[in-house]
Design a protein around this motif. Structure first.
Motif, PDB file in Angstrom:
ATOM      1  N   UNK A  53       2.057   5.820   9.922  1.00 36.22           N
ATOM      2  CA  UNK A  53       0.606   5.514   9.970  1.00 36.22           C
ATOM      3  C   UNK A  53       0.273   4.634  11.172  1.00 36.22           C
ATOM      4  N   UNK A  54      -0.946   4.782  11.677  1.00 40.24           N
ATOM      5  CA  UNK A  54      -1.395   3.965  12.811  1.00 40.24           C
ATOM      6  C   UNK A  54      -1.481   2.485  12.435  1.00 40.24           C
ATOM      7  N   UNK A  55      -1.981   2.233  11.261  1.00 42.36           N
ATOM      8  CA  UNK A  55      -2.112   0.874  10.743  1.00 42.36           C
ATOM      9  C   UNK A  55      -1.635   0.885   9.303  1.00 42.36           C
ATOM     10  N   UNK A  56      -0.835  -0.135   8.939  1.00 39.94           N
ATOM     11  CA  UNK A  56      -0.346  -0.224   7.572  1.00 39.94           C
ATOM     12  C   UNK A  56      -0.389  -1.674   7.115  1.00 39.94           C
ATOM     13  N   UNK A  57      -1.259  -1.954   6.136  1.00 36.58           N
ATOM     14  CA  UNK A  57      -1.411  -3.298   5.583  1.00 36.58           C
ATOM     15  C   UNK A  57      -1.369  -3.198   4.072  1.00 36.58           C
ATOM     16  N   UNK A  58      -0.219  -3.478   3.502  1.00 38.45           N
ATOM     17  CA  UNK A  58      -0.055  -3.362   2.062  1.00 38.45           C
ATOM     18  C   UNK A  58      -0.245  -1.925   1.627  1.00 38.45           C
ATOM     19  N   UNK A  59      -1.183  -1.702   0.738  1.00 42.48           N
ATOM     20  CA  UNK A  59      -1.456  -0.350   0.264  1.00 42.48           C
ATOM     21  C   UNK A  59      -2.509   0.353   1.095  1.00 42.48           C
ATOM     22  N   UNK A  60      -3.050  -0.320   2.075  1.00 45.51           N
ATOM     23  CA  UNK A  60      -4.086   0.266   2.923  1.00 45.51           C
ATOM     24  C   UNK A  60      -3.474   0.717   4.237  1.00 45.51           C
ATOM     25  N   UNK A  61      -3.708   1.983   4.565  1.00 46.00           N
ATOM     26  CA  UNK A  61      -3.191   2.529   5.816  1.00 46.00           C
ATOM     27  C   UNK A  61      -4.320   3.259   6.532  1.00 46.00           C
ATOM     28  N   UNK A  62      -4.097   3.436   7.827  1.00 45.38           N
ATOM     29  CA  UNK A  62      -5.062   4.180   8.635  1.00 45.38           C
ATOM     30  C   UNK A  62      -4.310   5.236   9.428  1.00 45.38           C
ATOM     31  N   UNK A 110       0.466   4.826  -1.926  1.00 48.30           N
ATOM     32  CA  UNK A 110       1.498   4.397  -2.873  1.00 48.30           C
ATOM     33  C   UNK A 110       2.830   5.029  -2.447  1.00 48.30           C
ATOM     34  N   UNK A 111       3.920   4.253  -2.558  1.00 48.11           N
ATOM     35  CA  UNK A 111       5.232   4.733  -2.124  1.00 48.11           C
ATOM     36  C   UNK A 111       6.211   4.655  -3.284  1.00 48.11           C
ATOM     37  N   UNK A 112       6.999   5.725  -3.449  1.00 49.98           N
ATOM     38  CA  UNK A 112       8.024   5.769  -4.481  1.00 49.98           C
ATOM     39  C   UNK A 112       9.349   6.220  -3.843  1.00 49.98           C
ATOM     40  N   UNK A 113      10.430   5.540  -4.231  1.00 45.91           N
ATOM     41  CA  UNK A 113      11.769   5.903  -3.764  1.00 45.91           C
ATOM     42  C   UNK A 113      12.462   6.716  -4.857  1.00 45.91           C
ATOM     43  N   UNK A 114      13.106   7.834  -4.443  1.00 43.05           N
ATOM     44  CA  UNK A 114      13.807   8.676  -5.416  1.00 43.05           C
ATOM     45  C   UNK A 114      15.203   8.085  -5.619  1.00 43.05           C
ATOM     46  N   UNK A 115      15.524   7.632  -6.813  1.00 48.99           N
ATOM     47  CA  UNK A 115      16.831   6.990  -7.058  1.00 48.99           C
ATOM     48  C   UNK A 115      17.996   7.952  -6.770  1.00 48.99           C
ATOM     49  N   UNK A 116      19.019   7.426  -6.101  1.00 46.67           N
ATOM     50  CA  UNK A 116      20.231   8.210  -5.845  1.00 46.67           C
ATOM     51  C   UNK A 116      20.082   9.209  -4.730  1.00 46.67           C
ATOM     52  N   UNK A 117      18.939   9.207  -4.032  1.00 46.66           N
ATOM     53  CA  UNK A 117      18.744  10.166  -2.944  1.00 46.66           C
ATOM     54  C   UNK A 117      18.180   9.438  -1.732  1.00 46.66           C
TER      55      UNK A 117
END
Length: 573
Positions: free
Chosen positions: A229-238, A247-254
């Protein structure tokens, strides 16, 4: 005087004020709630979409990681690599697994010499050089790492334009002897199908280096196929001048990461819709409240308005405007007291009118009685001199006087017929003419219409005689014979009586003084006869100005008007 406002308007404004203020507070509170809640809803929707997508990918990863490990240890696979037998069993096992996956794949089996020996996607002799190089690179990664399984990002065409976005691979070892390799290429189109199944505006799947595996919108890819993203501040991106909640989620074990994004514009649009709805609703409520406040104020002030109307009617002279009963106990008490007061006032007015009427009749009777002694005194004086000088004239005078006295005794009513009053006037002037002979001339001129109806026309008695008596007593013709002209005329349903003499000494100043004396109740400067007539007319006919006096070539003109009264009107009354 301070400016006043009607009670109705005060009630309406109070209703509007005490109703609108709570509604405005509620509207502001609800708007604030929706403002903050909409933001939280947008964040929650974005997070829930990411969690759901991550759950699907986690299930996919666990399935493939477990299946490829089982495949690498499968006796069927090892036997096939050793003896090239059991192909159908391999295909059956793969198809049973693949058809149950949300993201399907194609498998590729290599022997230890890095030759393709089996695939469900292509023939073994159709392996493209680029794909062969890709598998070779993947084999070397397996050789270098301790884990028997790898997952690797790729985007490579391998069969009829089909693209793969992700790879699972495992080394096949039997009793520490390398037997070969197995790889599963996951379909990119299935990744896209999965992404579009979740209610989110934009989603991205990346590896640990932000390389994009799949995305629902290619505009997020940079020239290196990275998600940055051009701008990323917490949950706000541009991204490309567009603002998103992320929102970001990591896939466990991958090595997979899932990004879900919703545009802030969606939240702004929702807020604008809510704001517009509340504005329309507020306008509707305001209009309804205005109508209701007017109806309420009308209802609450109805009794007071009736009382105000009654008071206004009473002020202009109407005494019959009673207040109606009301369903409010307090207003019923006030209405009852007001109606009782109105009855008392009407009774007082009736008593006052009755008293005024009796006082007026008493005064009229008193004035009428004053004529007879005054006149008799003058006539007796004349007769006294006539007996000594001219006995025959004295005899005629006594006869004329007896007729006048008989008229006074017989006609005791307040009103008499015009014909009787004219006859009485004739006797009166004849009596004086017997005394003055040629020194007195008179003319009685009666309107033909009056003369025709003189037997049915009524007028107060002894109104004309005192005017003639005043002319005989005070007119000074300067050596000429005294001439008296009596006129009886009809003027627009009014009876007009005028007495004119030919005196020579009357001036405007004397007339002005006489007029003032007539208006002064306590004046004693004018003759009793003129004042009595003047006052009687005013008492008998309210709003009548009484006698009118004016100069007539040195003489005096005295006149009065009165309503035309007929005998049948008195009978009806």
């Amino acid at each position: 005087m301070p400016q006043t406002t009607s009670l109705k308007e005060k009630v309406r404004k109070a209703f509007m004020r005490y109703t609108l203020i709570p509604l405005l507070i509620v509207a502001v509170a609800v708007s604030a709630f929706f403002y903050f809640n909409s933001s939280q809803i947008l964040i929650r929707q974005t997070e829930e979409a990411g969690q759901a997508l991550a759950a699907d990918l986690s299930e996919m990863h666990e399935s493939y990681a477990q299946f490829i490990e089982e495949t690498a240890q499968s006796a069927i696979v090892i036997d096939y690599l050793d003896f090239m037998q059991g192909e159908s069993s391999l295909f059956q096992a793969f198809y049973e697994f693949n058809t149950q996956q949300i993201i399907q794949s194609d498998f590729f089996l290599f022997d230890k010499n890095e030759s393709l020996v089996l695939s469900n996607a292509i023939d073994v002799d159709q392996l493209a050089p680029d794909l062969a190089d890709y598998f070779l690179t993947s084999k070397r990664l397996l050789d270098r790492q301790e884990s028997p399984v790898i997952n690797r990002v790729n985007q490579i065409p391998y069969h009829n334009g089909r693209l793969s976005s992700y790879l699972y691979g495992a080394q096949i070892v039997d009793e520490n002897e390398e037997k070969g390799y197995v790889f599963y290429l996951l379909h990119e189109e299935d990744f896209l199908t999965l992404l579009f199944q979740h209610p989110v505006n934009l989603s991205v799947i990346t590896d640990p280096y932000d390389t994009i595996i799949a995305t629902s919108n290619n505009s997020v890819r940079d020239f290196l196929n990275k998600y940055r993203p051009d701008v990323e501040e917490g949950m706000n991106v541009q991204i490309r001048d567009n603002d998103f909640v992320q929102a970001k989620e990591q896939i466990p074990g991958s090595a997979l990461s899932v990004y879900t994004l919703n545009p802030v514009q969606q939240y702004s649009s929702t807020l604008a819709i809510i704001t517009g709805f509340f504005l329309v609703l507020s306008l509707f409520i305001f209009i309804v409240l205005r109508v209701l406040s007017s109806k309420l104020s009308d209802k609450l002030t109805e009794s007071i308005n009736n009382m105000t109307e009654s008071i206004n009617q009473f002020k202009i002279g109407s005494n019959d405007y009673y207040l109606k009963s009301s369903d409010e106990e307090e207003m019923n008490v006030l209405a009852g007291q007001f109606n009782d007061m109105l009855d008392e006032i009407k009774q007082l007015i009736r008593e006052k009118e009755e008293l005024s009427k009796r006082q007026r009749e008493s005064e009229i009777k008193h004035l009428e009685l004053q004529f007879n002694p005054h006149f008799v005194f003058n006539v007796l004086e004349s007769i006294r001199y006539s007996i000594l000088i001219e006995p025959k004239n004295a005899e005629k005078s006594i006869l004329a006087l007896s007729k006048l006295l008989r008229y006074s005794v017989q006609k005791s009513d307040q009103e008499v017929l015009l014909v009787d009053e004219l006859n009485q006037l004739q006797h009166y002037i004849d009596l004086h003419q017997l005394r003055f002979e040629d020194s007195l001339h008179y003319v009685v001129e009666v309107d033909p219409m009056l003369q025709l109806h003189q037997h049915v026309i009524l007028l107060p008695r002894l109104l004309i005689q005192p005017l003639v008596e005043n002319a005989i007593k005070h007119a000074d013709p300067k050596g000429e014979a005294l001439q008296i002209h009596v006129q009886m005329r009809l003027k627009q349903n009014q009876l007009l009586c005028t007495v004119i003499d030919n005196g020579k000494t009357c001036t405007f100043e004397k007339v002005d003084l006489l007029t003032k004396e007539l208006q002064d109740e306590n004046s004693s400067e004018i003759g009793l006869g003129l004042y009595n007539v003047h006052r009687r007319i005013q008492l008998l006919f309210p709003d009548n100005k009484g006698l009118d006096v004016a100069v007539n070539n040195g003489g005096l003109r005295v006149s009065f008007e009165m309503p035309l009264i007929l005998t049948h009107e008195r009978s009806v009354g």
